[in-house]
Design an enzyme around this catalytic site. Structure first.
Site, PDB file in Angstrom:
ATOM      1  N   GLY A  17      -7.453  13.400 -10.688  1.00 17.25           N
ATOM      2  CA  GLY A  17      -8.620  12.580 -10.492  1.00 17.25           C
ATOM      3  C   GLY A  17      -8.142  11.414  -9.780  1.00 17.25           C
ATOM      4  CG  HIS A  35      -5.044   2.169  -9.412  1.00 16.56           C
ATOM      5  ND1 HIS A  35      -4.999   3.097  -8.203  1.00 16.56           N
ATOM      6  CD2 HIS A  35      -5.581   3.024 -10.184  1.00 16.56           C
ATOM      7  CE1 HIS A  35      -5.483   3.929  -8.478  1.00 16.56           C
ATOM      8  NE2 HIS A  35      -6.109   4.187  -9.754  1.00 16.56           N
ATOM      9  CG  HIS A  65      -3.047   0.261  -3.156  1.00 12.84           C
ATOM     10  ND1 HIS A  65      -3.408  -0.580  -2.054  1.00 12.84           N
ATOM     11  CD2 HIS A  65      -2.545  -0.204  -4.037  1.00 12.84           C
ATOM     12  CE1 HIS A  65      -2.386  -1.546  -2.357  1.00 12.84           C
ATOM     13  NE2 HIS A  65      -1.956  -1.455  -3.708  1.00 12.84           N
ATOM     14  CG  HIS A  83      -1.733   1.452   1.129  1.00  6.58           C
ATOM     15  ND1 HIS A  83      -2.951   1.326   0.565  1.00  6.58           N
ATOM     16  CD2 HIS A  83      -1.620   2.656   1.826  1.00  6.58           C
ATOM     17  CE1 HIS A  83      -3.481   2.330   0.810  1.00  6.58           C
ATOM     18  NE2 HIS A  83      -2.820   3.037   1.401  1.00  6.58           N
ATOM     19  CG  HIS A 138      -6.341   3.098 -14.483  1.00  5.42           C
ATOM     20  ND1 HIS A 138      -7.876   3.214 -14.514  1.00  5.42           N
ATOM     21  CD2 HIS A 138      -6.027   3.952 -13.943  1.00  5.42           C
ATOM     22  CE1 HIS A 138      -7.968   3.773 -13.403  1.00  5.42           C
ATOM     23  NE2 HIS A 138      -6.774   4.487 -13.033  1.00  5.42           N
TER      24      HIS A 138
HETATM   25  P1  5GP Z   1      -8.305   6.287 -10.146  1.00  2.00           P
HETATM   26  O1  5GP Z   1      -9.225   7.328 -10.415  1.00  2.00           O
HETATM   27  O2  5GP Z   1      -7.883   6.279  -8.528  1.00  2.00           O
HETATM   28  O3  5GP Z   1      -7.244   6.322 -10.974  1.00  2.00           O
HETATM   29  O4  5GP Z   1      -8.974   4.875 -10.504  1.00  2.00           O
HETATM   30  C1  5GP Z   1      -9.502   4.118  -9.569  1.00  2.00           C
HETATM   31  C2  5GP Z   1     -10.384   3.285 -10.347  1.00  2.00           C
HETATM   32  O5  5GP Z   1     -10.847   1.953  -9.327  1.00  2.00           O
HETATM   33  C3  5GP Z   1     -11.582   3.690 -11.062  1.00  2.00           C
HETATM   34  O6  5GP Z   1     -11.501   3.520 -12.315  1.00  2.00           O
HETATM   35  C4  5GP Z   1     -12.659   2.822 -10.501  1.00  2.00           C
HETATM   36  O7  5GP Z   1     -13.815   2.507 -11.330  1.00  2.00           O
HETATM   37  C5  5GP Z   1     -11.997   1.636  -9.764  1.00  2.00           C
HETATM   38  N1  5GP Z   1     -12.685   0.868  -8.725  1.00  2.00           N
HETATM   39  C6  5GP Z   1     -13.199   1.497  -7.451  1.00  2.00           C
HETATM   40  N2  5GP Z   1     -13.755   0.874  -6.670  1.00  2.00           N
HETATM   41  C7  5GP Z   1     -13.580  -0.333  -7.259  1.00  2.00           C
HETATM   42  C8  5GP Z   1     -13.691  -1.781  -6.789  1.00  2.00           C
HETATM   43  O8  5GP Z   1     -14.409  -2.142  -5.691  1.00  2.00           O
HETATM   44  N3  5GP Z   1     -13.524  -2.699  -7.435  1.00  2.00           N
HETATM   45  C9  5GP Z   1     -13.012  -2.520  -9.092  1.00  2.00           C
HETATM   46  N4  5GP Z   1     -12.923  -3.654  -9.702  1.00  2.00           N
HETATM   47  N5  5GP Z   1     -12.859  -1.526  -9.425  1.00  2.00           N
HETATM   48  C10 5GP Z   1     -12.949  -0.442  -8.577  1.00  2.00           C
HETATM   49 ZN    ZN Z   2      -4.049  -0.221  -0.343  1.00  2.00          ZN
END
Ligand code: 5GP
Ligand code: ZN
Length: 114
Positions: free
Chosen positions: A93, A100, A98, A47, A102
């Site tokens: 955004g 990640h 944590h 994390h 995409h």
């Molecule tokens: P960020 O905007 O932080 O780069 O992307 C977070 C991503 O996590 C978003 O695209 C959102 O749809 C995805 N996300 C949030 N909660 C969950 C979840 O509980 N399960 C899954 N599979 N994706 C999630």
């Molecule tokens: Zn985490």
């Protein structure tokens, strides 16, 4: 494991996910709100929120994630190409704090932002 982190809970199996790849270093699963025909998140099993907060061991995990991306993309049928996005902080955004990666693909993504 951060108790309030949704991705830590997914890694721990406390929240279900549609997994596409897992090993000791990372988990890849389909985004719950896909922004392309194929939208997968690759998450290191440690994390930290952003690259700015990453320590040396976590950097090794990110390196392994990036090295694994082509095989994950191939397994998803993304022979035509794909886009990686790693949101960093509020202006990008970022909603889950944590880190990640995409993976977006399965269609022509157009020119859009980058
Ligand atoms: P960020 O905007 O932080 O780069 O992307 C977070 C991503 O996590 C978003 O695209 C959102 O749809 C995805 N996300 C949030 N909660 C969950 C979840 O509980 N399960 C899954 N599979 N994706 C999630
Ligand atoms: Zn985490």
């Amino acid at each position: 494991m951060e108790p309030n982190c949704i991705f830590c809970k997914i890694i721990a199996g406390e929240i279900p996910s549609d997994k596409v790849y897992e090993d000791g270093d990372m988990l890849a699963f389909r985004d719950i709100n896909p922004q392309a025909k194929v939208h997968v998140l690759v998450v290191p099993k440690s994390h930290f929120a952003t690259l700015a907060e990453m320590d040396a061991a976590q950097a090794e995990l990110v390196k392994k994630c990036l090295q694994k991306v082509p095989a994950i993309a191939e397994s998803l049928g993304l022979a035509g190409g794909y886009r990686l996005i790693v949101n960093q902080g509020a202006d990008a955004g970022q909603t889950v704090h944590h880190l990640h990666i995409h993976i977006l693909g399965g269609q022509n993504l157009g020119e859009k932002l980058v």
